[in-house]
Design a protein around this motif. Structure first.
Motif, PDB file in Angstrom:
ATOM      1  N   ILE A 161      -3.704   4.050  13.317  1.00  8.39           N
ATOM      2  CA  ILE A 161      -3.649   5.518  13.352  1.00  8.39           C
ATOM      3  C   ILE A 161      -5.091   5.994  13.339  1.00  8.39           C
ATOM      4  CG2 ILE A 161      -2.932   7.611  12.147  1.00  8.39           C
ATOM      5  CD1 ILE A 161      -0.687   5.888  10.841  1.00  8.39           C
ATOM      6  N   GLU A 162      -5.431   6.815  14.315  1.00 11.43           N
ATOM      7  CA  GLU A 162      -6.786   7.339  14.403  1.00 11.43           C
ATOM      8  C   GLU A 162      -6.739   8.863  14.341  1.00 11.43           C
ATOM      9  OE1 GLU A 162      -8.889   5.872  17.801  1.00 11.43           O
ATOM     10  OE2 GLU A 162      -8.512   3.780  17.273  1.00 11.43           O
ATOM     11  N   VAL A 163      -7.617   9.419  13.549  1.00 15.50           N
ATOM     12  CA  VAL A 163      -7.767  10.867  13.469  1.00 15.50           C
ATOM     13  C   VAL A 163      -9.218  11.185  13.810  1.00 15.50           C
ATOM     14  CG1 VAL A 163      -7.707  12.896  11.964  1.00 15.50           C
ATOM     15  CG2 VAL A 163      -5.955  11.121  11.736  1.00 15.50           C
ATOM     16  N   VAL A 164      -9.396  12.071  14.777  1.00 14.07           N
ATOM     17  CA  VAL A 164     -10.732  12.480  15.196  1.00 14.07           C
ATOM     18  C   VAL A 164     -10.985  13.876  14.644  1.00 14.07           C
ATOM     19  CG1 VAL A 164     -12.224  12.997  17.164  1.00 14.07           C
ATOM     20  CG2 VAL A 164     -10.590  11.087  17.292  1.00 14.07           C
ATOM     21  N   ASP A 165     -12.039  14.022  13.868  1.00 13.50           N
ATOM     22  CA  ASP A 165     -12.465  15.309  13.323  1.00 13.50           C
ATOM     23  C   ASP A 165     -13.423  15.923  14.340  1.00 13.50           C
ATOM     24  OD1 ASP A 165     -14.068  17.293  12.015  1.00 13.50           O
ATOM     25  OD2 ASP A 165     -13.712  16.360  10.070  1.00 13.50           O
ATOM     26  N   LEU A 166     -12.960  16.948  15.052  1.00 11.02           N
ATOM     27  CA  LEU A 166     -13.755  17.521  16.139  1.00 11.02           C
ATOM     28  C   LEU A 166     -14.972  18.308  15.663  1.00 11.02           C
ATOM     29  CD1 LEU A 166     -10.955  18.657  18.594  1.00 11.02           C
ATOM     30  CD2 LEU A 166     -12.644  16.842  18.947  1.00 11.02           C
ATOM     31  N   ILE A 167     -14.878  18.947  14.520  1.00 10.22           N
ATOM     32  CA  ILE A 167     -16.017  19.743  14.051  1.00 10.22           C
ATOM     33  C   ILE A 167     -17.157  18.843  13.589  1.00 10.22           C
ATOM     34  CG2 ILE A 167     -16.785  21.335  12.240  1.00 10.22           C
ATOM     35  CD1 ILE A 167     -14.259  22.940  12.738  1.00 10.22           C
ATOM     36  N   HIS A 168     -16.823  17.749  12.926  1.00  7.12           N
ATOM     37  CA  HIS A 168     -17.859  16.862  12.389  1.00  7.12           C
ATOM     38  C   HIS A 168     -18.097  15.627  13.257  1.00  7.12           C
ATOM     39  CE1 HIS A 168     -16.345  19.178   8.888  1.00  7.12           C
ATOM     40  NE2 HIS A 168     -17.632  19.392   8.791  1.00  7.12           N
ATOM     41  N   ALA A 169     -17.367  15.517  14.367  1.00  4.55           N
ATOM     42  CA  ALA A 169     -17.509  14.386  15.300  1.00  4.55           C
ATOM     43  C   ALA A 169     -17.364  13.042  14.595  1.00  4.55           C
ATOM     44  CB  ALA A 169     -18.828  14.465  16.059  1.00  4.55           C
ATOM     45  N   LYS A 170     -16.305  12.925  13.802  1.00  5.30           N
ATOM     46  CA  LYS A 170     -16.042  11.672  13.093  1.00  5.30           C
ATOM     47  C   LYS A 170     -14.668  11.145  13.484  1.00  5.30           C
ATOM     48  CE  LYS A 170     -18.747  12.591   8.949  1.00  5.30           C
ATOM     49  NZ  LYS A 170     -18.694  12.719   7.495  1.00  5.30           N
ATOM     50  N   ARG A 171     -14.561   9.836  13.539  1.00  9.34           N
ATOM     51  CA  ARG A 171     -13.286   9.180  13.817  1.00  9.34           C
ATOM     52  C   ARG A 171     -12.893   8.395  12.573  1.00  9.34           C
ATOM     53  NH1 ARG A 171     -10.669   7.448  18.473  1.00  9.34           N
ATOM     54  NH2 ARG A 171     -12.442   8.165  19.703  1.00  9.34           N
TER      55      ARG A 171
END
Length: 177
Positions: A161-171
């Motif tokens: 399961i991968e979650v990408v945080d778009l505001i902080h550019a973290k995976r």
């Protein structure tokens, strides 16, 4: 009409901000910019992965982002500066993610959150979601709901399961057990 846990899980996985601020921070439920931007991102990502590989050019990425982003209601943001700064960061990170994941495809056999990755000639199911921003509590809740939803629907867990945080550019990557 009775709502099932799987329907609630799917709704949460689509846009956790519809629930998260109210449940965890006791904020009043109402439409806010996070919800609207998340729904816009969902539409962009879905259209991108539904597009044939040969059409997934950088120009196409810019076009679909532009087509959907221009429909956002700017009045839901606190100020034009907030709209512009959120737009710049999210669009930049979204473009980068999409351009780097052109070889993936949606796993139509499963659900709109699953993508297929080819590894050593065999396909692997990955449950992946781009969210605006996550904190530790939301991430844990998201993993738990994703595992329950996926197992209930398919009888097995995705490989990861991968979650990408778009505001902080973290995976963030989680391997379900």
């Amino acid at each position: 009409m009775k709502i099932t846990y799987n329907q609630m899980d799917e709704s949460f996985l689509t846009c956790p901000y519809d629930y998260y601020d109210h449940e965890l921070h006791e904020d009043v439920i109402g439409t806010n910019w996070k919800q609207e931007v998340q729904h816009t991102v969902n539409k962009i990502v879905y259209e991108f992965f539904e597009t044939p590989f040969s059409k997934r050019t950088n120009g196409y990425v810019i076009k679909i982002i532009s087509d959907y982003w221009c429909r956002l209601d700017r009045t839901i943001f606190d100020s034009i500066q907030q709209f512009l700064s959120i737009s710049a960061v999210v669009i930049d990170h979204l473009m980068s993610f999409l351009e780097n994941n052109k070889h993936f495809k949606l796993s139509g056999a499963f659900d709109p959150y699953s993508i297929m990755e080819l590894q050593n000639g065999s396909e692997t199911v990955i449950f992946e979601k781009m969210l605006l921003e996550v904190d530790e509590h939301l991430l844990k809740t998201y993993y738990d709901v994703a595992k329950r939803y996926y197992f209930t629907k398919h009888g097995f867990f995705p490989r990861r399961i991968e979650v990408v945080d778009l505001i902080h550019a973290k995976r963030y990557v989680h391997f379900p057990t």
